[in-house]
Design an enzyme around this catalytic site. Sequence first.
Site, PDB file in Angstrom:
ATOM      1  N   ASP A 109      -3.319  29.150 -10.912  1.00 35.85           N
ATOM      2  CA  ASP A 109      -4.528  29.950 -11.111  1.00 35.85           C
ATOM      3  C   ASP A 109      -5.290  30.217  -9.811  1.00 35.85           C
ATOM      4  OD1 ASP A 109      -5.274  27.258 -11.023  1.00 35.85           O
ATOM      5  OD2 ASP A 109      -6.973  27.522 -12.372  1.00 35.85           O
ATOM      6  N   HIS A 151     -15.996  28.469 -11.608  1.00 39.36           N
ATOM      7  CA  HIS A 151     -15.092  27.328 -11.758  1.00 39.36           C
ATOM      8  C   HIS A 151     -14.888  26.550 -10.454  1.00 39.36           C
ATOM      9  CE1 HIS A 151     -13.926  28.236 -15.863  1.00 39.36           C
ATOM     10  NE2 HIS A 151     -13.768  29.503 -15.504  1.00 39.36           N
ATOM     11  N   GLY A 159      -9.527  27.890 -11.786  1.00 41.47           N
ATOM     12  CA  GLY A 159      -9.800  29.029 -12.654  1.00 41.47           C
ATOM     13  C   GLY A 159      -9.933  30.358 -11.943  1.00 41.47           C
TER      14      GLY A 159
END
Length: 171
Positions: A109, A151, A159
């Site tokens: 991510d 995040h 994230g």
Amino acid sequence: RRVRSDEGAVDEGVTLPGRRAIFIHSQELEKYSYPPDCPFRTERATRLRRVLFSMGLLFGDGISEAPPVPADRKALKLFHTPRYLHALQNAAKGKWEASALHMGIGTMDCPVFRDMYDYAVLAVGATLVGVQKVILGQADVTFNPSGGFHHARPEQAAGFCYINDNAIACE
């Protein structure tokens, strides 16, 4: 708002009586993107701007646009550690180290790519431009569609977020 004239309907934008709104965006933000195999798309901000413009929501009384300015290192260090920022910069330059993985840099991510640091710094700068406009009384509301990277932690990417613009703005 559409107004009828003898020549047909004409878009005149929206009016915000007594309110000032600023949309933070620029073509510079449009040149950055995450790797093609990553599901996060920076292009979402450009698409949103096109839709809002086509609907007459980005022009009119009380509505304007402002370009972002890259956040400086001092602002970034309000929330992130110098060690983490250094690791991000190095990874973006192709100098990725295994210790960066412990910071979330190079995960599925939060992939490593050439422009990740520059994009993140500009996105944070966009949020800070918006905050500054409100604090200085130049706007009642601002919107940065390239922000919201909540995040990221002081020393960890997560994230799809490398630098936490929200936390920096709060600081």
